[in-house]
Motif scaffolding. Structure first.
Motif, mmCIF file in Angstrom:
data_model
loop_
_atom_site.group_PDB
_atom_site.id
_atom_site.type_symbol
_atom_site.label_atom_id
_atom_site.label_comp_id
_atom_site.label_asym_id
_atom_site.label_seq_id
_atom_site.Cartn_x
_atom_site.Cartn_y
_atom_site.Cartn_z
ATOM 1 N N ASP A 1 3.709 9.441 1.229
ATOM 2 C CA ASP A 1 4.014 10.834 1.568
ATOM 3 C C ASP A 1 2.759 11.691 1.431
ATOM 4 O O ASP A 1 2.355 12.016 0.321
ATOM 5 N N GLU A 2 2.149 12.011 2.544
ATOM 6 C CA GLU A 2 0.890 12.776 2.571
ATOM 7 C C GLU A 2 -0.071 12.250 1.518
ATOM 8 O O GLU A 2 -0.547 13.012 0.671
ATOM 9 N N THR B 1 9.544 14.331 4.530
ATOM 10 C CA THR B 1 9.715 13.789 3.180
ATOM 11 C C THR B 1 11.147 13.322 2.976
ATOM 12 O O THR B 1 11.398 12.261 2.406
HETATM 13 MG MG MG Z 1 6.907 16.754 2.764
#
Ligand code: MG
Ligand code: ADP
Length: 357
Positions: free
Chosen positions: A157-158, A42
């Protein structure tokens, strides 16, 4: 748009979240950042986005240094794991948000949002609130919102982390098509190797703020550069054995080593056997010196793959074998019986201290 991350470090207090990371991403590529929680994925994505300032190092886009440039001036779209939609706004207004703050003319906003809602297959739902949508639909709204400003770089992000398995698979295939259609450069973070391997042109494996390995999915899978990557890429059987003349020895039987360059030995090594690279035969049918006698401990039927736990004669540690389920059915294995197991290939990493056996 190509992205070049050069020697980027970022610490939070005394904790090094990124440790001299360098990464080149080609224009139009879809790259996955893969790694365990806390490995810095991240943080790296936020540094690329301009949401986080690196302590040292630079980010360039198409050769232009953008390190000091504000996120909004970098032409990036960002999608977070937890939608981050505005709850009190309609789907339409959520998607329109970036256009409104850029003072795009009203008619153009309507035209573009309608087009995006068609693109993410949510036409007709513009009047709903996020709470009236399913998780998968909400994440598609988040994607449409990120795409509204026509980013040349899409960072995710995911993005599918909070969705159930079936929706995840659908959405990632769809994201791949979308990426190809729009022709952006995309970087997405995941801790799910299956997702990374299915979706990405290139996989970047991160560990403790560093890049452990990068390469095409099959390259990383077939030739993991380090024990960390090998471990991370799913269940493996690990043994302490030795290598000699490009072969690994495990309980005295030789196994061909994948990518055996530079492991002539003889020396001690960690020997990794992937469960699907082992085969099971009925006792007596394979006596070629390349198989081991083993007791069947457990059989766990699955969809395509049946997992069989075996214990080689004289060993303490069980070995996991993944058989195609139709082969497992044909064998009709039962716990307690004796079979022979044959490893087809091994990966080895010499142990760090370089002693000869
Ligand atoms: Mg992360
Ligand atoms: P990942 O996305 O791979 O899980 P992160 O990049 O979020 O990893 O975090 C890497 C490490 O940096 C973690 O240990 C996290 O606790 C720490 N970290 C991230 N952001 C901050 C922050 N704003 N303040 C303090 N520590 C942070």
């Amino acid at each position: 748009m190509s992205i070049h991350v050069r020697d980027v470090s970022k610490a939070f207090g005394s904790f090094r979240a990124l440790d001299r990371v360098s990464l080149e991403i080609a224009d139009g590529a879809l790259v996955a950042l893969l790694g365990p929680s806390g490995s810095g994925k991240t943080t790296l994505l936020r540094v690329i986005a301009g949401l986080e300032q690196p302590d040292s190092g630079t980010i360039t886009e198409d050769g232009t240094d953008v390190t000091d440039r504000h996120a909004r001036a970098r032409g990036v779209g960002f999608v977070f794991q937890h939608y981050a939609l505005f709850r009190h706004m309609s789907v339409f207004e959520n998607v329109a948000f970036g256009l409104r703050i850029r003072r795009v003319a009203r008619a153009e906003v309507t035209r573009r949002v309608d087009e995006l809602l068609r693109l993410v297959r949510l036409e007709g739902l513009g009047g709903r609130r996020p709470a009236q949508l399913s998780g998968g639909q909400r994440q598609r709204v988040a994607l449409a919102r990120a795409l509204a400003i026509r980013p040349r770089i899409l960072l995710l992000d995911e993005p599918f982390g909070a969705l159930d398995a079936k929706v995840r698979v659908e959405l990632r295939q769809w994201l791949r098509r979308l990426h190809d259609e729009i022709g952006m450069t995309s970087v997405f973070v995941t801790h799910d190797q299956e997702e990374a391997f299915e979706l990405a042109d290139e996989v970047v494996v991160m560990n403790q703020g560093r890049i452990e390995q990068r390469g095409a999915p099959d390259e990383v899978f077939d030739r993991p550069a380090t024990p960390f990557v090998m471990d991370f890429l799913g269940t493996v059987n690990l043994f302490h054995g030795r290598i000699e003349n490009g072969r690994a020895f495990w309980h005295g039987i030789p196994i061909p080593v994948a990518g055996s360059a530079g492991v002539a030995g003889p020396r001690a090594a960690r020997v990794y056997l992937r469960p699907h690279e082992l085969d099971i035969h009925r006792s007596g049918s394979a006596t070629d010196g390349a198989s081991l006698s083993a007791e069947v401990l457990r059989i766990a039927p699955g969809g395509a793959v049946t997992r069989v736990a075996c214990r080689p004669a004289g060993a303490d540690e069980p070995v996991q074998v993944d058989l195609p389920s139709d082969r497992a059915r044909d064998l009709g294995l039962r716990p307690g019986e004796t079979v022979r197991i044959t490893p087809r290939t091994a990966r080895v990493f010499p142990v760090d201290h370089d002693y000869v056996i």
